[in-house]
Design an enzyme around this catalytic site. Sequence first.
Site, PDB file in Angstrom:
ATOM      1  N   TYR A  27      18.676  -5.972 -12.126  1.00  0.00           N
ATOM      2  CA  TYR A  27      18.077  -6.377 -13.408  1.00  0.00           C
ATOM      3  C   TYR A  27      19.147  -6.666 -14.455  1.00  0.00           C
ATOM      4  O   TYR A  27      20.147  -5.947 -14.557  1.00  0.00           O
ATOM      5  CB  TYR A  27      17.099  -5.318 -13.918  1.00  0.00           C
ATOM      6  N   SER A 184       4.401  -6.901 -13.443  1.00  0.00           N
ATOM      7  CA  SER A 184       3.818  -7.991 -14.256  1.00  0.00           C
ATOM      8  C   SER A 184       2.320  -7.816 -14.469  1.00  0.00           C
ATOM      9  O   SER A 184       1.534  -8.731 -14.173  1.00  0.00           O
ATOM     10  CB  SER A 184       4.123  -9.361 -13.640  1.00  0.00           C
ATOM     11  N   PRO A 185       1.892  -6.656 -15.000  1.00  0.00           N
ATOM     12  CA  PRO A 185       0.449  -6.444 -15.197  1.00  0.00           C
ATOM     13  C   PRO A 185      -0.152  -7.409 -16.205  1.00  0.00           C
ATOM     14  O   PRO A 185      -1.361  -7.652 -16.186  1.00  0.00           O
ATOM     15  CB  PRO A 185       0.374  -4.996 -15.713  1.00  0.00           C
ATOM     16  N   LEU A 186       0.690  -7.975 -17.090  1.00  0.00           N
ATOM     17  CA  LEU A 186       0.204  -8.994 -18.041  1.00  0.00           C
ATOM     18  C   LEU A 186       0.654 -10.384 -17.595  1.00  0.00           C
ATOM     19  O   LEU A 186       0.752 -11.305 -18.413  1.00  0.00           O
ATOM     20  CB  LEU A 186       0.732  -8.703 -19.454  1.00  0.00           C
ATOM     21  N   GLY A 189       3.430 -11.710 -19.473  1.00  0.00           N
ATOM     22  CA  GLY A 189       3.084 -12.159 -20.836  1.00  0.00           C
ATOM     23  C   GLY A 189       2.303 -13.456 -20.830  1.00  0.00           C
ATOM     24  O   GLY A 189       1.720 -13.857 -21.839  1.00  0.00           O
TER      25      GLY A 189
HETATM   26  N1  LIG Z   1       9.230  -5.330  -7.807  1.00  0.00           N
HETATM   27  C1  LIG Z   1       9.348  -6.560  -8.236  1.00  0.00           C
HETATM   28  O1  LIG Z   1       9.546  -7.501  -7.464  1.00  0.00           O
HETATM   29  C2  LIG Z   1       9.232  -6.820  -9.703  1.00  0.00           C
HETATM   30  C3  LIG Z   1       9.148  -8.132 -10.182  1.00  0.00           C
HETATM   31  C4  LIG Z   1       9.011  -8.323 -11.563  1.00  0.00           C
HETATM   32  C5  LIG Z   1       8.962  -7.229 -12.413  1.00  0.00           C
HETATM   33  N2  LIG Z   1       9.079  -5.952 -11.892  1.00  0.00           N
HETATM   34  C6  LIG Z   1       9.009  -4.764 -12.771  1.00  0.00           C
HETATM   35  O2  LIG Z   1       7.814  -4.817 -13.506  1.00  0.00           O
HETATM   36  C7  LIG Z   1       8.132  -4.685 -14.894  1.00  0.00           C
HETATM   37  C8  LIG Z   1       7.097  -5.385 -15.722  1.00  0.00           C
HETATM   38  O3  LIG Z   1       7.083  -6.775 -15.409  1.00  0.00           O
HETATM   39  P1  LIG Z   1       6.899  -7.812 -16.576  1.00  0.00           P
HETATM   40  O4  LIG Z   1       7.995  -7.650 -17.530  1.00  0.00           O
HETATM   41  O5  LIG Z   1       6.664  -9.141 -15.985  1.00  0.00           O
HETATM   42  O6  LIG Z   1       5.554  -7.176 -17.226  1.00  0.00           O
HETATM   43  P2  LIG Z   1       4.428  -7.673 -18.184  1.00  0.00           P
HETATM   44  O7  LIG Z   1       4.025  -6.448 -18.937  1.00  0.00           O
HETATM   45  O8  LIG Z   1       3.394  -8.411 -17.405  1.00  0.00           O
HETATM   46  O9  LIG Z   1       5.103  -8.740 -19.168  1.00  0.00           O
HETATM   47  C9  LIG Z   1       5.991  -8.367 -20.166  1.00  0.00           C
HETATM   48  C10 LIG Z   1       6.083  -9.500 -21.130  1.00  0.00           C
HETATM   49  O10 LIG Z   1       4.841  -9.634 -21.795  1.00  0.00           O
HETATM   50  C11 LIG Z   1       5.071  -9.680 -23.186  1.00  0.00           C
HETATM   51  N3  LIG Z   1       3.941  -9.052 -23.874  1.00  0.00           N
HETATM   52  C12 LIG Z   1       3.517  -7.778 -23.788  1.00  0.00           C
HETATM   53  N4  LIG Z   1       2.460  -7.568 -24.601  1.00  0.00           N
HETATM   54  C13 LIG Z   1       2.238  -8.740 -25.214  1.00  0.00           C
HETATM   55  C14 LIG Z   1       1.290  -9.165 -26.172  1.00  0.00           C
HETATM   56  N5  LIG Z   1       0.378  -8.321 -26.653  1.00  0.00           N
HETATM   57  N6  LIG Z   1       1.340 -10.456 -26.604  1.00  0.00           N
HETATM   58  C15 LIG Z   1       2.256 -11.308 -26.117  1.00  0.00           C
HETATM   59  N7  LIG Z   1       3.196 -10.957 -25.192  1.00  0.00           N
HETATM   60  C16 LIG Z   1       3.179  -9.686 -24.762  1.00  0.00           C
HETATM   61  C17 LIG Z   1       6.326  -8.887 -23.400  1.00  0.00           C
HETATM   62  O11 LIG Z   1       6.941  -9.296 -24.613  1.00  0.00           O
HETATM   63  P3  LIG Z   1       7.641  -8.179 -25.574  1.00  0.00           P
HETATM   64  O12 LIG Z   1       8.866  -7.734 -24.867  1.00  0.00           O
HETATM   65  O13 LIG Z   1       7.897  -8.969 -26.813  1.00  0.00           O
HETATM   66  O14 LIG Z   1       6.658  -7.081 -25.773  1.00  0.00           O
HETATM   67  C18 LIG Z   1       7.148  -9.267 -22.176  1.00  0.00           C
HETATM   68  O15 LIG Z   1       7.823 -10.490 -22.384  1.00  0.00           O
HETATM   69  C19 LIG Z   1       9.568  -5.225 -15.015  1.00  0.00           C
HETATM   70  O16 LIG Z   1      10.185  -4.729 -16.181  1.00  0.00           O
HETATM   71  C20 LIG Z   1      10.165  -4.665 -13.745  1.00  0.00           C
HETATM   72  O17 LIG Z   1      10.498  -3.304 -13.940  1.00  0.00           O
HETATM   73  C21 LIG Z   1       9.188  -5.753 -10.572  1.00  0.00           C
END
Ligand SMILES: NC(=O)c1ccc[n+]([C@@H]2O[C@H](COP(=O)([O-])OP(=O)(O)OC[C@H]3O[C@@H](n4cnc5c(N)ncnc54)[C@H](OP(=O)(O)O)[C@@H]3O)[C@@H](O)[C@H]2O)c1
Length: 274
Positions: A27, A184-186, A189
């Site tokens: 990361y 990536s539960p959202l 984003g």
């Molecule tokens: N195992 C794998 O292959 C894998 C792959 C991808 C990710 N991951 C893990 O999963 C974690 C989460 O993934 P993700 O970062 O994609 O998660 P996510 O929670 O789906 O997306 C996060 C993004 O959404 C934005 N967001 C959150 N709340 C919001 C809102 N109310 N309005 C607008 N935008 C909003 C955040 O912006 P802000 O920062 O401005 O809040 C951030 O850019 C990663 O950090 C990593 O640890 C694992």
Amino acid sequence: MTDQQLLSFLEELLGLGITSFDHADIYGDYECEDIFGRALAMNPRLREKMELISKCGINLKSSKFPERKVKYYDYSYPYIVSSAEQSLKNLRTDYLDLLLLHRPSPFFDPEEVARAFDTLKSEGKVLNFGVSNFSPEQFELLNSFCDQPLATNQVEISPYCLEHFENGNIDFFLKKKIKPMAWSPLGGGQILNPVNEKGQRLLAELNSITKEIGATSVDQTIFAWLLKHPASILPVLGTSRIDRVKTALKSTKLEMNIEQWFRIYIASTGENLP
Ligand SMILES: NC(=O)c1ccc[n+]([C@@H]2O[C@H](COP(=O)([O-])OP(=O)(O)OC[C@H]3O[C@@H](n4cnc5c(N)ncnc54)[C@H](OP(=O)(O)O)[C@@H]3O)[C@@H](O)[C@H]2O)c1
């Protein structure tokens, strides 16, 4: 964030009961673990209050490894052991609570992986092991070689990404009583800022249900949707904003009925159920 800002963020999260932190060696182009470790080193007593997760296996093409010609995966014994040890150094900790294999690989020797797990476990460097993005068959294969059952499979799950409801993984988690971690539960984003017709359709339905269930924002509704499912899905939040974490936490108090759950599912697929 500065190290001090990150430390304050961690302290606030722990105060809210958020104790698990999801890392990977790669990361931030191999830098995130070290940034986190620097903050943790400023208050090492926080370590015992948290669970640290990391991942290994992906070799990124990166300026840090100029000799690499392609991205590839390595699950050899020496690679797994040295990657976990590097994560310990970066995170300034003696042990990981959980080590995940980041992605399944076409070149994979489960016996060798299990040996690496045994070494890391017997040396007290890793307490639990799991996988990420594995199919049920790939999970079963590795599990059958390991002394200790694999703890979880971290996969992408969100109202936008329904893949694991359809490919048998969620059924498999229920059968094995494994709690999946949802990355990536959202939708990274994207559900909140749709870029296509599917996204717009989904957001419109999420907005309606947000009002119906008394949620304060769409992200809360999405977390309520994930938490309602009987597979005990554990969302991995990707925000560094404390207000968004607090909003997410309140979703545990929301009630969504089964019809509302399906309205979100159907808005995503764009097709009524048979
Ligand atoms: N195992 C794998 O292959 C894998 C792959 C991808 C990710 N991951 C893990 O999963 C974690 C989460 O993934 P993700 O970062 O994609 O998660 P996510 O929670 O789906 O997306 C996060 C993004 O959404 C934005 N967001 C959150 N709340 C919001 C809102 N109310 N309005 C607008 N935008 C909003 C955040 O912006 P802000 O920062 O401005 O809040 C951030 O850019 C990663 O950090 C990593 O640890 C694992």
